[in-house]
Design an enzyme around this catalytic site. Structure first.
Site, PDB file in Angstrom:
ATOM      1  CD  GLU A  66      -1.210  -2.301   2.231  1.00 49.00           C
ATOM      2  OE1 GLU A  66      -1.937  -2.828   3.087  1.00 49.00           O
ATOM      3  OE2 GLU A  66       0.002  -2.612   2.053  1.00 49.00           O
ATOM      4  CB  CYS A  92       0.350  -3.727   8.884  1.00 42.67           C
ATOM      5  SG  CYS A  92       1.329  -2.380   8.189  1.00 42.67           S
ATOM      6  CB  CYS A 101      -0.353  -0.264   5.407  1.00 41.32           C
ATOM      7  SG  CYS A 101       1.182  -0.978   4.778  1.00 41.32           S
ATOM      8  CG  ASP A 225      18.596 -37.797 -10.137  1.00 41.21           C
ATOM      9  OD1 ASP A 225      18.905 -38.777 -10.832  1.00 41.21           O
ATOM     10  OD2 ASP A 225      17.454 -37.632  -9.665  1.00 41.21           O
ATOM     11  NE  ARG A 232      19.284 -25.451 -14.122  1.00 44.16           N
ATOM     12  CZ  ARG A 232      18.919 -26.320 -13.189  1.00 44.16           C
ATOM     13  NH1 ARG A 232      19.210 -26.089 -11.913  1.00 44.16           N
ATOM     14  NH2 ARG A 232      18.255 -27.415 -13.509  1.00 44.16           N
ATOM     15  CB  THR A 296      11.857 -43.899  -0.325  1.00 39.70           C
ATOM     16  OG1 THR A 296      12.103 -45.055  -1.139  1.00 39.70           O
ATOM     17  CG2 THR A 296      11.758 -44.325   1.128  1.00 39.70           C
ATOM     18  CG  LEU A 297      11.811 -37.486   1.493  1.00 40.60           C
ATOM     19  CD1 LEU A 297      11.538 -37.768   2.958  1.00 40.60           C
ATOM     20  CD2 LEU A 297      13.070 -36.639   1.323  1.00 40.60           C
TER      21      LEU A 297
END
Length: 331
Positions: A66, A92, A101, A225, A232, A296-297
């Site tokens: 604002e 706020c 604000c 990996d 990117r 798995t995770l």
């Protein structure tokens, strides 16, 4: 500024809805750059509905949306034309690193304020909408806007601050799980490849990474990996340094990978347990963590109910994107 002595005509719902769309889009551009504050967008309109300014909160310590929009109008000589303020989060009403604000709004001739959502932060006094209404301004909420696009815009505004809401109310980060599946439902790319999704889906993955404050992965993914975990395909936020949380119970990740990750601008942290990692990320001020891990995770996070959003990219022509929200999860 006190209450207006004469009624001021409010703008049509279609103009307000368009302004909310612009405000959400502006805030989305800075999602991932504003912690510990939430991303917020603001649009200023004149009495004819013309857009005077579109701004967003860009980083902690900088002007809120604002105040930035009002400053832009003053610089352009159009501040006296401000009639309606449209903002994605309740302004706020407390002194932090910047002034309230509500003070900025009350310094303008604005008579109408439209707000998408209330400030959920229990650490501040709140009351921004109440203060504006007490000063004589008309305060409207997106949920009460009589327009066909209002439910969609409300959902977009709610998702925009969901990580901030989760972190500020529980101390834990909002957990987004990204999962890519081939035609057979497997997450494993063909030999010699790191992915099998389309260019469009890869760009989406980097957008998800851009808005995250941290990446969560496992030792198996790193060993298989050697991922960079950098943004990117889209421009990243300047000076953004994400945490890289690695679950590595057996200490398999080599030290040179951690060193290289730090050189790429990441801050690697190694954990033995998932809950330990999420708790630490919360104390580090992480609003949103993106899970980029192996089967798995990924399955463990989903099965434990520790996720808030699940983005599924299913290979096809074109790829199919499904976004699920775990609204039933408690804390």
């Amino acid at each position: 500024m006190g209450a207006s002595k004469h009624p001021v005509t409010s703008l049509p719902a279609g103009i307000i809805a368009d302004a909310f769309g612009r405000a959400v889009a502006a805030a989305t551009d800075y999602a991932g750059a504003t912690a510990p504050n939430p991303p917020v967008g603001c649009v200023l309109l004149d009495a004819a509905g013309e857009v005077l300014a579109v701004e967003a909160h860009r980083k902690a310590g900088d002007l809120h949306a604002e105040a930035r929009a009002i400053a832009a109008c003053r610089a352009a000589g159009s501040a006296l034309r401000i009639h309606t303020i449209v903002v994605t989060l309740e302004p706020c009403n407390h002194h932090g690193r910047t002034p309230p604000c509500t003070d900025a709004i009350l310094s303008t001739p604005a008579r109408h304020v439209w707000i998408a959502g209330r400030d959920p932060n229990p650490r501040v006094a709140g009351g921004g909408a109440a203060r504006l209404a007490a000063a004589g301004l008309s305060v409207g909420w997106l949920a009460g806007l009589d327009h066909a696009d209002a439910p969609r815009l409300a959902a977009e505004a709610e998702r925009l601050i969901a990580p901030f809401v989760k972190w500020s109310t529980t101390g834990r980060p909002f957990v987004t799980v990204k999962q890519a599946l081939d035609e057979t439902g497997s997450m494993i790319p063909p030999p010699g490849h790191k992915t099998f999704t389309s260019e469009t889906s890869l760009t989406l993955a980097h957008r998800l990474r851009r808005r995250a404050d941290a990446i969560l992965t496992g030792a198996g993914t790193i060993l298989a990996d050697d991922p960079e975990f950098t943004v990117r395909r889209v421009p990243d936020h300047p000076d953004k340094r994400r945490l890289l949380a690695i679950l590595d119970r057996r200490g398999r990740v080599p030290a040179d990978y951690l060193t290289a990750a730090a050189q790429r601008g990441l801050r690697p942290l190694v954990f033995a347990e998932l809950d330990e990692a999420l708790a630490r990320l919360g104390t580090e001020g992480v609003h949103e963590v993106l899970v980029e891990a192996g089967p798995t995770l990924t399955a463990a996070v989903l099965a434990a109910g520790l996720w808030d959003e699940h983005v599924v990219i299913a290979k096809g022509d074109p790829d199919r994107i499904t976004i699920l929200r775990n609204h039933d999860r408690k804390g």
